[in-house]
Design a protein around this motif. Structure first.
Motif, PDB file in Angstrom:
ATOM      1  N   GLN A   1     -24.855  35.853  21.966  1.00 35.05           N
ATOM      2  CA  GLN A   1     -23.815  34.937  22.424  1.00 35.05           C
ATOM      3  C   GLN A   1     -23.014  34.347  21.261  1.00 35.05           C
ATOM      4  N   ALA A   2     -23.490  34.541  20.037  1.00 39.62           N
ATOM      5  CA  ALA A   2     -22.765  34.072  18.857  1.00 39.62           C
ATOM      6  C   ALA A   2     -21.694  35.065  18.402  1.00 39.62           C
ATOM      7  N   ILE A   3     -21.672  36.248  18.985  1.00 37.90           N
ATOM      8  CA  ILE A   3     -20.669  37.251  18.621  1.00 37.90           C
ATOM      9  C   ILE A   3     -19.299  36.765  19.081  1.00 37.90           C
ATOM     10  N   GLU A   4     -18.324  36.857  18.183  1.00 37.71           N
ATOM     11  CA  GLU A   4     -16.980  36.390  18.505  1.00 37.71           C
ATOM     12  C   GLU A   4     -16.419  37.166  19.690  1.00 37.71           C
ATOM     13  N   GLY A   5     -15.916  36.436  20.679  1.00 38.12           N
ATOM     14  CA  GLY A   5     -15.334  37.047  21.865  1.00 38.12           C
ATOM     15  C   GLY A   5     -16.261  37.097  23.061  1.00 38.12           C
ATOM     16  N   VAL A   6     -17.577  36.898  22.851  1.00 38.99           N
ATOM     17  CA  VAL A   6     -18.513  36.900  23.976  1.00 38.99           C
ATOM     18  C   VAL A   6     -18.316  35.592  24.735  1.00 38.99           C
ATOM     19  N   SER A   7     -17.871  35.717  25.980  1.00 38.64           N
ATOM     20  CA  SER A   7     -17.649  34.500  26.761  1.00 38.64           C
ATOM     21  C   SER A   7     -18.900  34.104  27.535  1.00 38.64           C
ATOM     22  N   ARG A   8     -19.668  35.112  27.999  1.00 36.99           N
ATOM     23  CA  ARG A   8     -20.944  34.834  28.655  1.00 36.99           C
ATOM     24  C   ARG A   8     -21.721  36.123  28.808  1.00 36.99           C
ATOM     25  N   THR A   9     -22.980  35.974  29.180  1.00 34.89           N
ATOM     26  CA  THR A   9     -23.848  37.132  29.379  1.00 34.89           C
ATOM     27  C   THR A   9     -24.595  36.998  30.693  1.00 34.89           C
ATOM     28  N   GLU A  10     -25.055  38.114  31.196  1.00 36.36           N
ATOM     29  CA  GLU A  10     -25.873  38.140  32.403  1.00 36.36           C
ATOM     30  C   GLU A  10     -27.080  39.018  32.088  1.00 36.36           C
ATOM     31  N   THR A  11     -28.280  38.445  32.197  1.00 34.58           N
ATOM     32  CA  THR A  11     -29.492  39.128  31.744  1.00 34.58           C
ATOM     33  C   THR A  11     -30.392  39.514  32.908  1.00 34.58           C
ATOM     34  N   PHE A  12     -30.893  40.741  32.836  1.00 30.67           N
ATOM     35  CA  PHE A  12     -31.840  41.255  33.820  1.00 30.67           C
ATOM     36  C   PHE A  12     -33.063  41.727  33.056  1.00 30.67           C
ATOM     37  N   ILE A  13     -34.216  41.115  33.330  1.00 33.23           N
ATOM     38  CA  ILE A  13     -35.462  41.519  32.677  1.00 33.23           C
ATOM     39  C   ILE A  13     -36.109  42.622  33.502  1.00 33.23           C
ATOM     40  N   SER A  14     -36.494  43.694  32.816  1.00 33.80           N
ATOM     41  CA  SER A  14     -37.188  44.790  33.475  1.00 33.80           C
ATOM     42  C   SER A  14     -38.650  44.409  33.650  1.00 33.80           C
ATOM     43  N   LEU A  15     -39.146  44.469  34.863  1.00 33.28           N
ATOM     44  CA  LEU A  15     -40.548  44.159  35.121  1.00 33.28           C
ATOM     45  C   LEU A  15     -41.447  45.343  34.795  1.00 33.28           C
ATOM     46  N   ASP A  16     -40.955  46.560  35.073  1.00 39.77           N
ATOM     47  CA  ASP A  16     -41.728  47.766  34.774  1.00 39.77           C
ATOM     48  C   ASP A  16     -40.820  48.976  34.948  1.00 39.77           C
ATOM     49  N   GLN A  17     -40.843  49.870  33.999  1.00 36.65           N
ATOM     50  CA  GLN A  17     -40.030  51.089  34.083  1.00 36.65           C
ATOM     51  C   GLN A  17     -40.756  52.118  34.937  1.00 36.65           C
ATOM     52  N   GLN A  18     -40.120  52.565  35.985  1.00 33.14           N
ATOM     53  CA  GLN A  18     -40.740  53.485  36.924  1.00 33.14           C
ATOM     54  C   GLN A  18     -40.404  54.949  36.657  1.00 33.14           C
ATOM     55  N   ILE A  19     -39.232  55.207  36.095  1.00 37.04           N
ATOM     56  CA  ILE A  19     -38.803  56.576  35.816  1.00 37.04           C
ATOM     57  C   ILE A  19     -38.271  56.617  34.393  1.00 37.04           C
TER      58      ILE A  19
END
Length: 156
Positions: free
Chosen positions: A132-150
């Motif tokens: 979020q400190a990168i110039e131009g980043v206005s916001r982020t949306e995060t999705f945590i992976s619970l477990d990789q299935q494939i």
């Protein structure tokens, strides 16, 4: 496969060779040759042709991040305030070792990244102090992976 507007055709033997190597890139060429019924030299020639055409782009070992203490994988959609900042943002993201992949996307996000972290605290620290400190980043949306299935490559 489409490369520079060309479609590369591969035959059944090429596909068979690729299947063996995609399963285990360290499988001996002579072992593959014996199973397919052609010479080791023919396998080497075909592999060289596949590399030159761009079908094969290298080989690599796969490291298990969990064994090294990296237990949290997340996907982060990054919103940039201007599309003109894409290349600079990607350049800054390349400097963050935890960023494994970076994709330009359609839709709301400018960029989608895949990152690996030790835990949620590490993820939060990366978000707050690096991404979020990168110039131009206005916001982020995060999705945590619970477990990789494939986890696979294209089927041949």
């Amino acid at each position: 496969m489409k490369i520079n507007s060309l479609i590369i055709e591969i035959d059944g033997i090429d596909k068979e060779i690729l299947r063996y190597l995609m399963d285990d890139a360290r499988k001996p060429i002579l072992q593959i040759a014996n199973k397919i019924g052609i010479s080791g030299a023919a396998i080497h020639q075909r592999l060289k042709k596949l590399e030159q055409s761009g079908v094969i782009s290298g080989s690599k070992f796969t490291v298990n991040p969990k064994v090294l203490g990296y237990n949290t994988m997340a996907f982060i959609g990054i919103y940039l305030d201007k599309a003109s900042r894409n290349s600079e943002a990607v350049k800054d993201l390349k400097k963050i070792p935890e960023v494994l992949e970076c994709h330009y996307t359609t839709g709301n996000w400018s960029v989608l990244i895949k990152i690996i972290c030790r835990d949620n605290e590490h993820l939060m620290q990366l978000l707050n102090t690096k991404i979020q400190a990168i110039e131009g980043v206005s916001r982020t949306e995060t999705f945590i992976s619970l477990d990789q299935q494939i986890d696979r490559q294209i089927q041949l």
